[in-house]
Design a protein around this motif. Structure first.
Motif, PDB file in Angstrom:
ATOM      1  N   GLY A   1       0.774  -1.226   0.000  1.00 40.16           N
ATOM      2  CA  GLY A   1       0.000   0.000   0.000  1.00 40.16           C
ATOM      3  C   GLY A   1       0.806   1.277   0.000  1.00 40.16           C
ATOM      4  O   GLY A   1       0.249   2.363   0.121  1.00 40.16           O
ATOM      5  N   LYS A   2       2.107   1.179  -0.146  1.00 40.04           N
ATOM      6  CA  LYS A   2       2.907   2.398  -0.232  1.00 40.04           C
ATOM      7  C   LYS A   2       2.608   3.092  -1.549  1.00 40.04           C
ATOM      8  O   LYS A   2       2.379   2.435  -2.562  1.00 40.04           O
ATOM      9  CB  LYS A   2       4.405   2.076  -0.173  1.00 40.04           C
ATOM     10  N   VAL A   3       2.638   4.414  -1.527  1.00 41.79           N
ATOM     11  CA  VAL A   3       2.496   5.120  -2.797  1.00 41.79           C
ATOM     12  C   VAL A   3       3.730   4.809  -3.638  1.00 41.79           C
ATOM     13  O   VAL A   3       4.800   4.472  -3.111  1.00 41.79           O
ATOM     14  CB  VAL A   3       2.316   6.645  -2.597  1.00 41.79           C
ATOM     15  N   HIS A   4       3.576   4.913  -4.937  1.00 37.92           N
ATOM     16  CA  HIS A   4       4.637   4.491  -5.845  1.00 37.92           C
ATOM     17  C   HIS A   4       5.956   5.225  -5.583  1.00 37.92           C
ATOM     18  O   HIS A   4       7.021   4.612  -5.618  1.00 37.92           O
ATOM     19  CB  HIS A   4       4.187   4.688  -7.297  1.00 37.92           C
ATOM     20  N   SER A   5       5.877   6.511  -5.279  1.00 38.75           N
ATOM     21  CA  SER A   5       7.114   7.266  -5.040  1.00 38.75           C
ATOM     22  C   SER A   5       7.842   6.765  -3.797  1.00 38.75           C
ATOM     23  O   SER A   5       9.072   6.677  -3.777  1.00 38.75           O
ATOM     24  CB  SER A   5       6.822   8.765  -4.929  1.00 38.75           C
ATOM     25  N   ASP A   6       7.105   6.395  -2.747  1.00 31.70           N
ATOM     26  CA  ASP A   6       7.733   5.825  -1.548  1.00 31.70           C
ATOM     27  C   ASP A   6       8.353   4.466  -1.855  1.00 31.70           C
ATOM     28  O   ASP A   6       9.445   4.143  -1.375  1.00 31.70           O
ATOM     29  CB  ASP A   6       6.721   5.670  -0.412  1.00 31.70           C
ATOM     30  N   ALA A   7       7.647   3.662  -2.636  1.00 32.78           N
ATOM     31  CA  ALA A   7       8.164   2.345  -3.007  1.00 32.78           C
ATOM     32  C   ALA A   7       9.435   2.486  -3.843  1.00 32.78           C
ATOM     33  O   ALA A   7      10.399   1.746  -3.648  1.00 32.78           O
ATOM     34  CB  ALA A   7       7.100   1.564  -3.759  1.00 32.78           C
ATOM     35  N   LEU A   8       9.454   3.446  -4.763  1.00 33.93           N
ATOM     36  CA  LEU A   8      10.675   3.699  -5.541  1.00 33.93           C
ATOM     37  C   LEU A   8      11.813   4.140  -4.635  1.00 33.93           C
ATOM     38  O   LEU A   8      12.968   3.754  -4.842  1.00 33.93           O
ATOM     39  CB  LEU A   8      10.424   4.769  -6.610  1.00 33.93           C
ATOM     40  N   GLY A   9      11.497   4.941  -3.620  1.00 32.16           N
ATOM     41  CA  GLY A   9      12.509   5.364  -2.658  1.00 32.16           C
ATOM     42  C   GLY A   9      13.075   4.191  -1.879  1.00 32.16           C
ATOM     43  O   GLY A   9      14.279   4.139  -1.610  1.00 32.16           O
ATOM     44  N   GLU A  10      12.224   3.237  -1.543  1.00 36.53           N
ATOM     45  CA  GLU A  10      12.690   2.039  -0.843  1.00 36.53           C
ATOM     46  C   GLU A  10      13.681   1.260  -1.708  1.00 36.53           C
ATOM     47  O   GLU A  10      14.731   0.827  -1.233  1.00 36.53           O
ATOM     48  CB  GLU A  10      11.495   1.155  -0.484  1.00 36.53           C
ATOM     49  N   VAL A  11      13.355   1.112  -2.985  1.00 35.55           N
ATOM     50  CA  VAL A  11      14.263   0.409  -3.893  1.00 35.55           C
ATOM     51  C   VAL A  11      15.570   1.192  -4.028  1.00 35.55           C
ATOM     52  O   VAL A  11      16.660   0.613  -4.012  1.00 35.55           O
ATOM     53  CB  VAL A  11      13.604   0.176  -5.269  1.00 35.55           C
ATOM     54  N   ALA A  12      15.471   2.504  -4.113  1.00 34.79           N
ATOM     55  CA  ALA A  12      16.680   3.341  -4.236  1.00 34.79           C
ATOM     56  C   ALA A  12      17.575   3.205  -3.012  1.00 34.79           C
ATOM     57  O   ALA A  12      18.801   3.122  -3.141  1.00 34.79           O
ATOM     58  CB  ALA A  12      16.287   4.800  -4.451  1.00 34.79           C
ATOM     59  N   ARG A  13      16.989   3.166  -1.804  1.00 34.55           N
ATOM     60  CA  ARG A  13      17.792   2.997  -0.581  1.00 34.55           C
ATOM     61  C   ARG A  13      18.470   1.633  -0.577  1.00 34.55           C
ATOM     62  O   ARG A  13      19.606   1.491  -0.131  1.00 34.55           O
ATOM     63  CB  ARG A  13      16.941   3.137   0.688  1.00 34.55           C
ATOM     64  N   GLY A  14      17.778   0.614  -1.056  1.00 31.41           N
ATOM     65  CA  GLY A  14      18.394  -0.702  -1.165  1.00 31.41           C
ATOM     66  C   GLY A  14      19.527  -0.710  -2.176  1.00 31.41           C
ATOM     67  O   GLY A  14      20.581  -1.312  -1.948  1.00 31.41           O
ATOM     68  N   LEU A  15      19.324  -0.015  -3.280  1.00 39.32           N
ATOM     69  CA  LEU A  15      20.363   0.078  -4.314  1.00 39.32           C
ATOM     70  C   LEU A  15      21.629   0.731  -3.773  1.00 39.32           C
ATOM     71  O   LEU A  15      22.736   0.376  -4.191  1.00 39.32           O
ATOM     72  CB  LEU A  15      19.846   0.889  -5.505  1.00 39.32           C
ATOM     73  N   GLU A  16      21.484   1.659  -2.854  1.00 44.73           N
ATOM     74  CA  GLU A  16      22.659   2.311  -2.270  1.00 44.73           C
ATOM     75  C   GLU A  16      23.561   1.289  -1.566  1.00 44.73           C
ATOM     76  O   GLU A  16      24.783   1.360  -1.655  1.00 44.73           O
ATOM     77  CB  GLU A  16      22.232   3.398  -1.281  1.00 44.73           C
ATOM     78  N   ILE A  17      22.954   0.325  -0.884  1.00 41.92           N
ATOM     79  CA  ILE A  17      23.742  -0.693  -0.198  1.00 41.92           C
ATOM     80  C   ILE A  17      24.336  -1.671  -1.204  1.00 41.92           C
ATOM     81  O   ILE A  17      25.463  -2.144  -1.028  1.00 41.92           O
ATOM     82  CB  ILE A  17      22.898  -1.421   0.863  1.00 41.92           C
ATOM     83  N   VAL A  18      23.599  -1.972  -2.274  1.00 40.49           N
ATOM     84  CA  VAL A  18      24.157  -2.823  -3.324  1.00 40.49           C
ATOM     85  C   VAL A  18      25.378  -2.135  -3.925  1.00 40.49           C
ATOM     86  O   VAL A  18      26.402  -2.779  -4.178  1.00 40.49           O
ATOM     87  CB  VAL A  18      23.097  -3.153  -4.396  1.00 40.49           C
ATOM     88  N   ASP A  19      25.292  -0.816  -4.129  1.00 40.20           N
ATOM     89  CA  ASP A  19      26.452  -0.065  -4.620  1.00 40.20           C
ATOM     90  C   ASP A  19      27.637  -0.216  -3.669  1.00 40.20           C
ATOM     91  O   ASP A  19      28.775  -0.443  -4.098  1.00 40.20           O
ATOM     92  CB  ASP A  19      26.123   1.429  -4.758  1.00 40.20           C
ATOM     93  N   LEU A  20      27.373  -0.092  -2.390  1.00 39.78           N
ATOM     94  CA  LEU A  20      28.428  -0.242  -1.389  1.00 39.78           C
ATOM     95  C   LEU A  20      29.030  -1.645  -1.448  1.00 39.78           C
ATOM     96  O   LEU A  20      30.257  -1.810  -1.419  1.00 39.78           O
ATOM     97  CB  LEU A  20      27.870   0.045   0.008  1.00 39.78           C
ATOM     98  N   ALA A  21      28.174  -2.653  -1.567  1.00 39.39           N
ATOM     99  CA  ALA A  21      28.653  -4.035  -1.639  1.00 39.39           C
ATOM    100  C   ALA A  21      29.493  -4.259  -2.892  1.00 39.39           C
ATOM    101  O   ALA A  21      30.477  -5.008  -2.859  1.00 39.39           O
ATOM    102  CB  ALA A  21      27.472  -5.004  -1.614  1.00 39.39           C
ATOM    103  N   CYS A  22      29.140  -3.603  -3.988  1.00 45.03           N
ATOM    104  CA  CYS A  22      29.917  -3.753  -5.227  1.00 45.03           C
ATOM    105  C   CYS A  22      31.339  -3.213  -5.075  1.00 45.03           C
ATOM    106  O   CYS A  22      32.249  -3.654  -5.768  1.00 45.03           O
ATOM    107  CB  CYS A  22      29.216  -3.032  -6.380  1.00 45.03           C
TER     108      CYS A  22
END
Length: 173
Positions: free
Chosen positions: A93-114
């Motif tokens: 039920g998150k609005v799409h912009s919040d859901a995109l933000g969640e994915v973006a925050r996860g991507l930041e850690i993937v970047d760190l792991a890379c």
């Protein structure tokens, strides 16, 4: 017909054997859209055993190989961020912009792991005392498990598994 989400163990889907399911409801309508299979003790044991088996080779894999795989994962995640956000919206039920933000925050850690290969090199300090040198090496631990909250279904797992995998561990979520 309601969609069923089963387990993923040892690189393949495994139908849940417990006969018990958790409902996933559409927050807009309250309708059950999906059922998630609850695991039996044997299924959890099988997931851990598969992770232990995978660790035998993954824990010995090179930093270059792990980084290559994480970069491919990152590319897939980035290419599918909108579809992932749509799933989060439909299931939480998150609005799409919040859901995109969640994915973006996860991507930041993937970047760190890379880019973690630099931090995993270990250290050497010579002559810390008379005729004493100190060295440290970084080694994987083995199987790592993550238990995450329902309200951040993409972000919180991505705070865990990319780092564990980058460091040579295997992961059970």
């Amino acid at each position: 017909m309601t969609k069923i989400v089963n387990h993923w163990i040892g690189g393949k889907p495994v139908e849940g054997a417990s006969g018990t399911f958790g409902p996933v409801t559409d927050p807009a309508t309250g309708a059950v859209t999906t059922k998630v299979a609850f695991a039996t003790v044997d299924e959890v044991d099988a997931a851990v055993a598969a992770a232990q088996d995978a660790y035998v080779s993954w824990g010995q894999s090179s930093l270059a190989k792990r980084t290559e795989i994480l970069f491919r994962f990152r590319a897939l995640l980035d290419a599918n961020r909108d579809a992932i956000a749509e799933l989060i919206t439909a299931e939480h039920g998150k609005v799409h912009s919040d859901a995109l933000g969640e994915v973006a925050r996860g991507l930041e850690i993937v970047d760190l792991a890379c880019g973690i290969n630099v931090q995993l090199k270990g250290e050497l300090s010579t002559q810390v005392a008379s005729r004493v040198d100190v060295s440290s090496i970084r080694q994987p631990l083995g199987v790592v498990a993550g238990i995450t909250p329902f309200n951040f279904p993409a972000m919180v797992p991505m705070w865990m598994f990319p780092m564990a995998i980058a460091c040579g561990n295997t992961f059970v979520l």
